[in-house]
Design a protein around this motif. Structure first.
Motif, mmCIF file in Angstrom:
data_model
loop_
_atom_site.group_PDB
_atom_site.id
_atom_site.type_symbol
_atom_site.label_atom_id
_atom_site.label_comp_id
_atom_site.label_asym_id
_atom_site.label_seq_id
_atom_site.Cartn_x
_atom_site.Cartn_y
_atom_site.Cartn_z
ATOM 1 N N MET A 83 -5.915 -3.651 0.783
ATOM 2 C CA MET A 83 -5.144 -4.443 1.742
ATOM 3 C C MET A 83 -4.321 -5.502 1.017
ATOM 4 O O MET A 83 -3.176 -5.786 1.395
ATOM 5 C CB MET A 83 -6.092 -5.097 2.750
ATOM 6 C CG MET A 83 -6.825 -4.111 3.658
ATOM 7 S SD MET A 83 -8.192 -4.875 4.601
ATOM 8 C CE MET A 83 -7.279 -5.816 5.819
ATOM 9 N N ALA A 84 -4.900 -6.090 -0.020
ATOM 10 C CA ALA A 84 -4.187 -7.109 -0.798
ATOM 11 C C ALA A 84 -2.951 -6.523 -1.475
ATOM 12 O O ALA A 84 -1.928 -7.210 -1.626
ATOM 13 C CB ALA A 84 -5.121 -7.714 -1.842
ATOM 14 N N GLU A 85 -3.021 -5.260 -1.882
ATOM 15 C CA GLU A 85 -1.838 -4.606 -2.467
ATOM 16 C C GLU A 85 -0.705 -4.537 -1.441
ATOM 17 O O GLU A 85 0.466 -4.672 -1.801
ATOM 18 C CB GLU A 85 -2.206 -3.196 -2.943
ATOM 19 C CG GLU A 85 -3.140 -3.176 -4.149
ATOM 20 C CD GLU A 85 -3.492 -1.767 -4.573
ATOM 21 O OE1 GLU A 85 -2.973 -0.804 -3.952
ATOM 22 O OE2 GLU A 85 -4.285 -1.607 -5.516
ATOM 23 N N LEU A 86 -1.049 -4.343 -0.179
ATOM 24 C CA LEU A 86 -0.033 -4.291 0.874
ATOM 25 C C LEU A 86 0.628 -5.654 1.060
ATOM 26 O O LEU A 86 1.813 -5.740 1.378
ATOM 27 C CB LEU A 86 -0.655 -3.817 2.184
ATOM 28 C CG LEU A 86 -1.349 -2.454 2.153
ATOM 29 C CD1 LEU A 86 -1.944 -2.130 3.520
ATOM 30 C CD2 LEU A 86 -0.407 -1.356 1.700
ATOM 31 N N VAL A 87 -0.144 -6.724 0.878
ATOM 32 C CA VAL A 87 0.431 -8.069 0.930
ATOM 33 C C VAL A 87 1.425 -8.247 -0.202
ATOM 34 O O VAL A 87 2.548 -8.741 -0.010
ATOM 35 C CB VAL A 87 -0.675 -9.143 0.858
ATOM 36 C CG1 VAL A 87 -0.050 -10.540 0.792
ATOM 37 C CG2 VAL A 87 -1.610 -9.045 2.067
ATOM 38 N N ALA A 88 1.035 -7.820 -1.399
ATOM 39 C CA ALA A 88 1.910 -7.950 -2.567
ATOM 40 C C ALA A 88 3.205 -7.171 -2.384
ATOM 41 O O ALA A 88 4.261 -7.574 -2.894
ATOM 42 C CB ALA A 88 1.177 -7.479 -3.821
ATOM 43 N N GLU A 89 3.130 -6.070 -1.636
ATOM 44 C CA GLU A 89 4.314 -5.241 -1.400
ATOM 45 C C GLU A 89 5.150 -5.716 -0.212
ATOM 46 O O GLU A 89 6.217 -5.157 0.066
ATOM 47 C CB GLU A 89 3.874 -3.791 -1.168
ATOM 48 C CG GLU A 89 3.218 -3.156 -2.392
ATOM 49 C CD GLU A 89 2.558 -1.828 -2.062
ATOM 50 O OE1 GLU A 89 2.842 -1.268 -0.980
ATOM 51 O OE2 GLU A 89 1.742 -1.350 -2.880
ATOM 52 N N GLY A 90 4.679 -6.727 0.504
ATOM 53 C CA GLY A 90 5.424 -7.257 1.638
ATOM 54 C C GLY A 90 5.244 -6.479 2.936
ATOM 55 O O GLY A 90 5.923 -6.780 3.934
ATOM 56 N N LYS A 91 4.339 -5.513 2.964
ATOM 57 C CA LYS A 91 4.125 -4.724 4.176
ATOM 58 C C LYS A 91 3.189 -5.420 5.158
ATOM 59 O O LYS A 91 3.169 -5.107 6.348
ATOM 60 C CB LYS A 91 3.578 -3.343 3.816
ATOM 61 C CG LYS A 91 4.585 -2.517 3.014
ATOM 62 C CD LYS A 91 4.018 -1.186 2.588
ATOM 63 C CE LYS A 91 5.071 -0.390 1.801
ATOM 64 N NZ LYS A 91 4.541 0.906 1.319
ATOM 65 N N VAL A 92 2.423 -6.358 4.634
ATOM 66 C CA VAL A 92 1.454 -7.125 5.415
ATOM 67 C C VAL A 92 1.566 -8.572 4.965
ATOM 68 O O VAL A 92 1.735 -8.844 3.772
ATOM 69 C CB VAL A 92 0.022 -6.585 5.177
ATOM 70 C CG1 VAL A 92 -1.020 -7.515 5.764
ATOM 71 C CG2 VAL A 92 -0.131 -5.180 5.744
#
Length: 326
Positions: free
Chosen positions: A138-147
């Motif tokens: 989930m943290a990777e999604l934050v880094a990618e701007g999706k979350v």
């Protein structure tokens, strides 16, 4: 009407949100036209925190929101969830593996027609996948701007601590109302220690605390038919408690539902309930509760009328109960 804002961690939201599940499943037939009108009215009232999930209506709820969101994405705080991947023999089939996390967000973004969600919850904790793997993905999604922010739903205190150590958790969503107070022992103190906001779902006891629900209204397609608290042998005894709540509400010039919802709102500035409705009339009634101020004596009277241990029957059937508090 002007609804104030509150903070879920570092995320600012309207002090009351709107649970959208019932627009697509759970409580009898849906009405897409009235549901969309309810979403528009929510925005007008200042209820800008919208809650959905990939599993609601098997994706239909996210698709319903997509049309409303066009041209309005920056006016709402959008939350969705992943993790319930179907039905197993003993309750919901839950997944939290990294591959499923990524698969789920891509599908949700596509159905919602957006490029990011503001709050992404794990709907139920997967007992077979370390929470560190799930939150790491989930943290990777934050880094990618999706979350933008991360959340957990129906998680236990130890899981919340472990998750928060991987990446800040903004919110924990759990059932909390006058008749469901299990999070108060461990989950609520843990959230407050860590600075995590609390998002109570079903703050009106799935409609029971409004006093309007009758046993005959729970028919085919209504998830309450499988919930012990709504069973015939429990319904009338629980209804008697709501009658006492109605008397208190009448003295205040409000409805029993508004008083019950105001009680949840009064539990702290870090609490943002998300009552669900698919009708504009009930939405306006719920939203008005966000501005009701209760004194300590009011709260004591409410809790005396509806004691935590007075309601009978589990909130879920055994299979569903096994999936909460992990």
């Amino acid at each position: 009407m002007s609804i104030p804002t509150r903070a879920l961690g570092s995320l600012q939201v309207s002090a009351q949100g709107l649970g959208c599940m019932g627009m697509s499943q759970g409580y009898g037939p849906g009405d897409a036209e009235e549901s969309v009108a309810t979403l528009h009215r929510a925005l007008e009232l200042g209820v800008t925190f919208l809650d959905t999930a990939n599993v609601y209506g098997d994706g239909a709820n996210e698709e319903l929101l997509s049309g409303f969101l066009k041209g309005r994405r920056d006016q709402v705080v959008l939350a969705t969830k992943f993790g319930i991947a179907g039905r197993g023999p003993n309750g919901p089939a839950v997944r939290g593996d990294a591959a499923y996390v990524r698969e789920s967000i891509e599908a949700s973004l596509r159905r919602l027609g957006v490029d990011h969600v503001d709050l992404y919850y794990q709907h139920r904790v997967d007992p077979d996948t370390p929470i560190e793997e799930t939150v790491g993905a989930m943290a990777e999604l934050v880094a990618e701007g999706k979350v933008r922010h991360l959340g957990l739903s129906e998680a236990g205190a130890d899981t919340i601590r472990r998750a928060h150590a991987v990446h800040p958790i903004a919110a924990v969503q759990s059932e909390w109302s006058l008749w469901t107070r299990g999070i108060e022992a461990e989950v609520l103190p843990t959230c407050r220690e860590l600075g995590i906001g609390v998002v109570p779902f079903s703050p009106l006891g799935r409609g029971f605390l409004t006093g309007r629900l009758t046993a005959t209204e729970i028919g085919d397609g209504d998830i309450r038919a499988a919930m012990p608290r709504f069973a015939a042998e429990n319904f009338d005894r629980n209804r008697a408690i709501v009658t006492a709540l109605e008397e208190l509400a009448a003295a205040r010039g409000v409805t029993a539902g508004q008083l019950a919802l105001a009680w949840v709102q009064a539990q702290g500035p870090d609490v943002v309930p998300i009552p669900g409705t698919k009708r504009r009339a009930y939405l306006a009634e719920n939203a008005a509760a966000a501005t009701i101020e209760l004194s300590e004596s009011d709260i004591a009277a409410i809790e005396a009328a509806a004691p935590a241990d007075a309601f009978i029957g589990d909130r879920y059937a055994p299979g569903m109960m096994r999936a909460v508090g992990k």
